[in-house]
Design an enzyme around this catalytic site. Structure first.
Site, PDB file in Angstrom:
ATOM      1  CB  CYS A 119      48.522  56.968  57.656  1.00 54.17           C
ATOM      2  SG  CYS A 119      48.538  57.494  55.919  1.00 54.17           S
ATOM      3  CG  HIS A 261      51.877  58.581  59.372  1.00 52.57           C
ATOM      4  ND1 HIS A 261      52.378  57.801  58.356  1.00 52.57           N
ATOM      5  CD2 HIS A 261      51.008  59.463  58.788  1.00 52.57           C
ATOM      6  CE1 HIS A 261      51.834  58.176  57.207  1.00 52.57           C
ATOM      7  NE2 HIS A 261      51.014  59.179  57.446  1.00 52.57           N
ATOM      8  CG  ASN A 291      52.045  59.637  53.862  1.00 48.22           C
ATOM      9  OD1 ASN A 291      52.076  58.459  54.198  1.00 48.22           O
ATOM     10  ND2 ASN A 291      51.027  60.426  54.167  1.00 48.22           N
TER      11      ASN A 291
END
EC number: 2.3.1.180
Length: 335
Positions: A119, A261, A291
């Protein structure tokens, strides 16, 4: 705008792009498979739905479409692109998916390679690309974040299957002698906490001949200690951004946007609170996409640019964080 000496090289951000699959998986639909509900998921994550790749879609195809959109916004000729970096943890080809994107784009003069940092990957890839440009090695770069996490989710685990989706985003970056719109950056890794979030290999032991052993197989599904990941994010992300503010003589009042993020809305809100950044400055599209790992930052960036939320010369504090454990931050000026 930071003006640089004529013998120095800075970078300019020229275009953005994104792509998400057409299949939409809602919280209500997930609740038919595992013991959960739309209200439970939204209250704990901020996610309402996510996109899932179809049978003909993969990291390369999504990355190609996002990259092409960024190139079109930048108004570049494909032949002028020197560098393509693909941030992904779910490559279509284990040996690397960036060359396939290069081929699809027809960017025959570009070198292309993958970068894996989960990520944090897109932010790390942007920083890596800018260093090539600022060193004078290349002039134009496309950085892509593309991930297909749906292939590695345990869809029977209600703790993790609610979080992840698929997508891609891209950024076009160009070297310039006039100014530098990468104001500052910082990157960190802590492998001692790597077990908090990982995607372990799943191997079978076998023999080629007697006494010559080997293992074969692929990967398991995403394993995550959600509580530890949350504590890590709300502690380390504000610290790295605040330290970057101090290093660059910036503060929360001088920035226009906080772009994190997109992992969990609670994390976004907590980081904003700890940095004294108002909720109006926090960019979030988590509700629609969940996500998407390396794709979350460029997906949100492209959406905000195309909606004319982010404008020329806006200051953006951005941070990626996740498996590794890895985390980083950058201050950029759009344009």
């Amino acid at each position: 705008m930071e003006v640089i000496n004529s013998n120095q090289i800075g970078v300019s951000f020229k275009g953005s792009g994104s792509y998400v699959p057409h299949q939409i998986l809602t919280n209500h639909e997930i609740s038919k498979k595992v013991d959960t509900s739309d209200e439970w998921i939204k209250s704990r994550t901020g996610i309402s739905q996510r996109r899932i790749s179809g049978l003909s879609e993969n990291v390369s195809e999504m990355g190609y479409k996002a990259g092409l959109a960024a190139i079109e916004m930048a108004k570049w000729d494909i032949e002028t692109i020197d560098l393509i970096i693909l941030a992904t943890s779910t490559p279509h080809d284990l040996f690397g998916s960036a060359p396939e994107i290069q081929s699809k784009l027809g960017a025959n003069n570009a070198v292309a390679f993958d970068l894996t940092a989960a990520c944090s990957g897109f932010l790390f890839a942007v920083i890596t690309a800018t260093q090539f440009l600022k060193a004078g090695s290349y002039r134009r770069a496309i950085v892509i974040g593309s991930d297909q996490l749906s292939s590695y989710v345990d869809w029977n685990d209600r703790r993790s299957c609610i979080l992840f989706g698929d997508g891609a985003g891209a950024l076009a970056i160009e070297a310039t002698n006039e100014f530098d719109n990468l104001i500052g950056f910082s990157m960190r890794t802590d492998g001692q906490r790597g077990s908090f979030l990982n995607l372990p290999s799943q191997k079978n032991n076998d023999q080629i001949i007697d006494n010559i052993n080997f293992s074969s197989g692929g990967f398991s599904t995403i394993a995550m200690n959600g509580q530890e990941v949350y504590k890590f994010a709300v502690r380390e992300v504000p610290l790295i951004i605040d330290n970057l503010f101090k290093k660059t003589n910036f503060n929360s009042e001088k920035i226009n946007w906080l772009l994190l993020h997109q992992a969990n809305q609670r994390i976004l809100d907590s980081v904003g609170d700890r940095l004294n950044i108002s909720s109006e400055k926090i960019l979030s599209n988590l509700s629609n996409y969940g996500n998407t790992s390396a794709a979350t930052i460029p997906l949100m960036l492209d959406e905000a640019i195309r909606n004319k939320k982010i404008k020329e010369n806006d200051i953006i504090a951005t941070s990626g964080f996740g498996a590794g454990l890895s985390w980083g931050a950058a201050l950029i000026r759009w344009g």
